[in-house]
Design a protein around this motif. Structure first.
Motif, PDB file in Angstrom:
ATOM      1  N   PRO B  66       0.934  -1.127  -0.017  1.00  0.00           N
ATOM      2  CA  PRO B  66      -0.079   0.000  -0.037  1.00  0.00           C
ATOM      3  C   PRO B  66       1.078   1.257  -0.124  1.00  0.00           C
ATOM      4  CG  PRO B  66      -0.410  -1.485   1.813  1.00  0.00           C
ATOM      5  CD  PRO B  66       0.799  -2.142   1.221  1.00  0.00           C
ATOM      6  N   LEU B  67       0.215   2.417  -0.225  1.00  0.00           N
ATOM      7  CA  LEU B  67       1.035   3.523  -0.278  1.00  0.00           C
ATOM      8  C   LEU B  67       2.178   3.964   0.837  1.00  0.00           C
ATOM      9  CD1 LEU B  67       0.726   6.833  -0.246  1.00  0.00           C
ATOM     10  CD2 LEU B  67       1.458   6.051  -2.175  1.00  0.00           C
ATOM     11  N   ALA B  68       1.548   3.775   1.853  1.00  0.00           N
ATOM     12  CA  ALA B  68       2.318   4.389   3.111  1.00  0.00           C
ATOM     13  C   ALA B  68       3.944   3.967   3.034  1.00  0.00           C
ATOM     14  CB  ALA B  68       1.777   4.071   4.511  1.00  0.00           C
ATOM     15  N   CYS B  69       4.158   2.722   2.684  1.00  0.00           N
ATOM     16  CA  CYS B  69       5.454   2.534   2.891  1.00  0.00           C
ATOM     17  C   CYS B  69       6.460   3.333   1.923  1.00  0.00           C
ATOM     18  CB  CYS B  69       5.756   0.925   2.564  1.00  0.00           C
ATOM     19  SG  CYS B  69       4.580  -0.155   3.053  1.00  0.00           S
ATOM     20  N   GLU B  70       5.977   3.358   0.704  1.00  0.00           N
ATOM     21  CA  GLU B  70       6.914   4.263  -0.147  1.00  0.00           C
ATOM     22  C   GLU B  70       6.377   5.678  -0.251  1.00  0.00           C
ATOM     23  OE1 GLU B  70       9.527   3.740  -1.257  1.00  0.00           O
ATOM     24  OE2 GLU B  70       9.959   4.654  -3.432  1.00  0.00           O
ATOM     25  N   GLY B  71       5.216   6.087  -0.265  1.00  0.00           N
ATOM     26  CA  GLY B  71       4.697   7.304  -0.176  1.00  0.00           C
ATOM     27  C   GLY B  71       5.137   8.332   0.639  1.00  0.00           C
ATOM     28  N   ASP B  94       1.236   0.574  -5.072  1.00  0.00           N
ATOM     29  CA  ASP B  94       0.249   1.312  -4.362  1.00  0.00           C
ATOM     30  C   ASP B  94      -1.237   0.302  -4.220  1.00  0.00           C
ATOM     31  OD1 ASP B  94      -1.718   3.037  -3.474  1.00  0.00           O
ATOM     32  OD2 ASP B  94      -1.754   4.414  -5.077  1.00  0.00           O
ATOM     33  N   VAL B  95      -0.963  -0.810  -3.620  1.00  0.00           N
ATOM     34  CA  VAL B  95      -1.919  -1.854  -3.470  1.00  0.00           C
ATOM     35  C   VAL B  95      -3.076  -1.148  -2.684  1.00  0.00           C
ATOM     36  CG1 VAL B  95      -2.589  -3.868  -2.219  1.00  0.00           C
ATOM     37  CG2 VAL B  95      -0.365  -3.807  -3.473  1.00  0.00           C
TER      38      VAL B  95
END
Ligand code: SF4
Lengths: 462, 522
Positions: B66-71, B94-95
């Protein structure tokens, strides 16, 4: 006015979004004596924390339930309980704001139920601390959603159900959107107060993330909306929600208290500022202060000067829906053309009214592509857009979150008459700094134009 | 090997000196302490893996989650590149909730790899797993295998989901990934008897470029840096180098040891922070190269270079001694903190009032202890509240730490300098040491401290006088601002000493019982 185009590709390139729990944490920090608590693995918290530190240049208290693989599979209620008790004893916060994360939501726990059980069982240990819970899985929405959900959680936890709306006829609730900076919030407060009204702003990061130097070490947020003021919101005469994403918290507040709600999509731009100022005048029964009249006139003059520079310019903008709406309407209102509009979430009412043909739900890779295809003169997005701006050789207006490569973003004001003027000048000056002197090649009417054979420069037989 | 087995394996590191002291059972439990909910800090294993691998500049790095890890985390370090920039582009799947519910994760990942290969044609794609995609059981290894074959591009699975453990575990898992999937998969175009690799150097702020010329002057070729400013192919052919130097404590010791076992490459642990450490690194490299067949004349040339550089660096440092004499420094970091930095600061006449020893090797600790003769100076961690109080009471003249504690120092109106990995300045090698000392002197003597510490006019003892009606008139006659301009030489003796010097180590007693977990560094 615009068509919202959903994501079509699989690889997101340079994300535009930050996660919803981060937005929730930011909102919780706008409440006095608060500590945000992420229910998830520690890494998510570390990333959110570091990003906020880079933007606000403050120490940021965010804690984590430190879930690991085993606790995730077995269920995280124990970790949650332990975290609450630890926070309570170490920091003595007035509010603990829980935000769930993708990890704990994927497991599909009934966290709201678990929180209730823990609070009941541990009522004595947690006495004096309000605990609220917002469901903010990382895979749904972005900062705006997280911010709004946390605000709802605070309202649900602290505003009692009452029917005494208007008991304080001069009290006004302002539900502040995520796109407002601490500087913006302060400007709103000043404006409301100039009508003799008493505003309660929620969440109020102008008192906690505004970069002051407190005299002592404070482990929690060191300011924000006082809990007592939140508890009294039901007595106000009116509620204004700033930004479409704050409509839901506004409705919740209205349901609990009967305080009438007005959604003010934006406070940037002449029309938007006019609407808000007029509403305040009506509510207070007072004339518009001379100072505001003068600011309005200055803004009108600034627009007269500014449209000469901004008009016909091509701009590509990427931001969360309400900020995108505020910035693009200002630009389009001065005659600029929005050649690219990229945003984060389908379903926001703000997006349908963006003055562009299409709004793409996408990332900064899309922004870069649209800017290139549309030959944009300027890109506007947060600091991560700097790589695109470098490659495009175009100026970069920094808006939104995070802004880590410029100082003072928390003090920037772009609401009201004066704020709109400031933002417009900033944009116009970015264009002016790029001024190109005329050159014979640049003005050559035949450059890049195919010349018909009949007009080709071959010597014609005479 | 399953993730669990892999974790067991890296925790069972025979070359780790900490590990050797433990018994069988303690070793199995691993190095990371269980985290306390509500009192934990620090990055996850995914973070640690990305720190190690992302500096491979021409590869694409794709985060499956999901977005949090990279975003929330991309573009947050300053690993510099002398060429390719693809590593700075952030790719994530961005799962979404729908992907999770519909079980679309693997398909999305496969399509994302295809999009990247088609658009950028990188020499390799690194695919990182994260908590959610690990939890829902996406078979990343299988997807990578299929994609590698289909797109004729190495697609490398990096299995280090955040909830597996802390950042340090992620570092090690990344090392395993390189060993299992990358190193030894290509042959170098040229190979010389003086080829070396540096392991665990990420070229943050370009530090590699401060030391690489030293090797070049000795005719030593840096074949692969793992992974600062690296090209995928160089890492893939790193097994042909003659010597490995391992920097940054023990993060990648598993990799160095396994390369020695499989390819017979001897390694040593070293550092480029501080004068002696830099000299030592050159010396050891030369010695090992000669042992593996390089011309013995290298040893003499190395000693000559060291002598010349050391003389030069001490001469350049000398002018700062009067500025730093007697200043008290608090070192709080997991990064630049080897004993030789401590020794250089002491050489400048500075007093080390405390140093954190988290992540220091046992050898480092012993040397620091020896240098400072008194061990209450060393601590694992300080709680932010105590750190603030101590700085506010002016028990140190400067704190050297990382971004997380930056604002504790600044809010306490205390000089601060960044020495963590996220900093913008390069402090490696001989010249880096001069740079560091220069910065410390500038930070301590910045005129801003006098200004920000001065009370507001209405807070002073004479406040009543000040706000008497004739104040303005007086002020016009005697301007209160703009005294003589201070020059560097006068600074040292004119600046007020803010607090009386405390007995060394006194404040540390106050930390008994403070919570070490509140702040994580490095
Ligand atoms: S802890 Fe897990 S979910 Fe959080 S950032 Fe790390 S990998 Fe992502």
């Amino acid at each position: 006015m615009s068509i919202v185009v959903p994501v079509r590709k699989s690889a997101t390139v340079n994300p535009l979004k930050q996660s919803a729990p981060l937005g929730a944490a930011m909102a919780y920090l706008g409440v006095e004596g608060a500590v945000p608590l992420f229910h998830g693995s520690q890494g998510c918290t570390a990333f959110a924390l570091v990003l906020m530190v880079r933007h606000f240049k403050e120490t940021i208290p965010i804690q984590t339930t430190a879930m690991n693989e085993v606790s995730t599979i077995l269920g995280g209620a124990d970790h949650l309980e332990e975290a609450l008790l630890n926070l309570k004893s170490r920091m003595k916060p007035k509010l603990i704001g829980i935000a769930s994360t993708a990890l704990t939501e994927t497991r599909g726990e009934d966290m709201a139920g678990e929180v209730r059980t823990i609070l009941k069982r541990r009522a004595d240990d947690l006495a004096g601390t309000t605990v609220v819970y917002a469901s903010t899985p990382d895979f749904t929405g972005a900062l705006e959603e997280g911010w709004a959900k946390a605000t709802e959680a605070v309202i649900a936890g602290l505003v009692p159900e009452t029917r005494v709306a208007g008991a304080d006829p001069l009290a006004v609730n302002i539900l502040v959107g995520q796109h407002l900076t601490p500087g913006d919030i302060e400007a709103v407060r000043d404006l409301v107060e100039s009508f003799g009204l008493t505003p309660t702003l929620l969440p109020d990061i102008s008192l906690s993330l505004d970069g002051t130097v407190p005299d002592a070490w404070v482990p929690t947020s060191y300011g924000g909306t006082p809990l007592a003021a939140i508890g009294a919101m039901g007595r106000a005469a009116a509620t204004f929600a700033i930004g479409e994403h704050m409509a839901a918290p506004g409705r919740l507040l209205a349901d609990r208290t009967g305080v009438p709600l007005t959604v003010q999509p934006s406070l940037t731009g002449l029309e938007a500022a006019d609407a808000f100022v007029a509403a305040l005048a009506r509510l207070s029964g007072r004339p518009v202060p001379e100072r505001q009249k003068r600011e309005r006139s200055r803004l009108v003059d600034a627009m007269l000067d500014g449209h000469l520079i901004v008009g016909e310019r091509k701009v590509a903008v990427a931001a969360e829906p309400d900020l995108l709406f505020a910035v693009t309407t200002l630009l389009a209102g001065l005659g600029a053309r929005i050649v690219g509009a990229v945003s984060t979430a389908v379903g926001s009412r703000a997006l349908e009214r963006i003055p562009a043909e299409e709004v793409l739900i996408g990332d900064l890779g899309d922004l870069e592509r649209l800017a290139r295809e549309g030959d944009a003169d300027l890109i506007a997005t947060h600091s991560h857009g700097r790589q695109a701006a470098e490659r495009l050789h175009r100026p970069h207006l920094r808006i939104g979150f995070p802004i880590f490569d410029r100082l003072g973003s928390q003090h920037k004001v772009s609401v009201g008459y004066a704020g709109t003027r400031a933002l417009m000048f900033e944009i116009a000056n970015l264009f002016q700094a790029e001024h190109h002197a005329p050159s014979p090649a640049g003005l050559d009417p035949f450059r890049d134009r195919p010349v018909p054979a009949a007009l080709s420069p071959e010597p014609r037989p005479c | 090997m399953s993730l669990q087995a892999k974790i067991q394996d890296v925790f069972n590191e025979p070359a780790c000196d900490k590990n050797l002291l433990k018994d069988e059972k303690a070793r199995k439990k691993g190095c990371s302490k269980p985290l306390t909910p509500g009192a934990a800090a620090g990055g996850c294993a995914f973070d640690g893996a990305k720190i190690v691998l992302q500096p491979i500049t021409d590869a694409a790095h794709l985060i499956h989650g999901p977005l949090a890890c990279e975003g929330n985390s991309y573009d947050n370090r300053h690993a510099a590149s002398s060429g390719p920039l693809l590593y700075r582009t952030s790719f994530t799947t961005d799962v979404t909730e729908l992907d999770v519910v519909m079980g679309q994760g693997e398909k999305k990942l496969y399509r994302a790899i295809r999009e990247i290969v088609e658009t950028h044609a990188p020499p390799a794609v690194f695919v990182y797993s994260t908590c959610v995609t690990a939890l829902i059981g996406d078979d990343i290894e299988a997807v990578c295998k299929t994609a590698s074959a289909k797109f004729a591009t190495p697609v490398i699975p990096v299995i280090a989901p955040g909830f597996a453990g802390a950042k340090q575990l992620g570092n090690k898992l990344a090392g395993e990934t390189l060993f299992d999937h990358v190193i030894g998969t290509a042959e170098p175009e040229v190979s010389t008897p003086t080829d070396i690799n540096i392991i665990g150097e990420y070229n943050l702020s370009g530090e590699l470029w401060q030391v690489e010329p030293l090797f070049r002057r000795l005719g030593i070729r840096l074949h692969a840096c793992i992974t600062g400013d690296a090209r995928y192919r160089d890492v893939a052919s790193a097994h042909r180098s003659r010597v490995n130097m391992m920097v940054c404590s023990a993060a990648l010791i598993n990799l160095a040891r396994k390369m020695e076992e499989r390819y017979g490459i001897p390694y040593f642990e070293g550092s480029f922070y501080g004068v002696e450490d830099t000299s030592d690194a050159l010396r050891q490299t030369a010695r090992l190269l000669v042992r593996t067949g390089a011309d013995p004349d290298l040893l003499t040339r190395t000693e000559a270079l060291i002598a010349e550089e050391e003389a030069r660096v001490w001469a350049r440092l000398a002018p700062y001694r009067p500025l730093l004499q007697g200043k008290r420094v608090l070192l709080y970091t997991g990064g630049v903190k080897s004993w030789s930095v401590v020794s250089a600061l002491m050489e400048m006449g500075m007093e080390i009032v405390g140093t954190s020893v988290r992540k220091s090797t046992a050898e480092d600790k012993a040397r620091i202890k020896q240098l400072m003769k008194d061990d209450p100076h060393m601590f694992e961690a300080i709680a932010p509240r105590d750190m603030y109080r101590m700085l506010k009471d002016r028990e140190a003249d400067i704190m050297l730490s990382g971004g997380r504690t930056q604002f504790i120092a600044l809010k306490a109106k205390t000089p601060w300098m960044d020495i963590n990995q996220e900093r913008h300045d390069a402090f490696a090698g001989y010249d880096g040491m001069v740079e560091m000392v220069k910065k410390i002197a500038a930070a301590i003597h910045n005129p801003v401290w006098a200004a920000v510490r001065a009370p507001a006019p209405w807070e002073t003892a004479e406040a009543d006088d000040l706000f008497a009606p004739n104040f303005l008139a007086d002020a016009l006659v005697t301007p209160t601002f703009g005294g003589p301009v201070l020059t560097e030489t006068v600074l040292a003796d004119t600046l007020p000493q803010d607090a009386p010097a405390l007995p060394a180590g006194a404040f540390l007693k106050a930390f008994a019982g403070s919570d070490a977990q509140e702040l994580g560094e490095c």
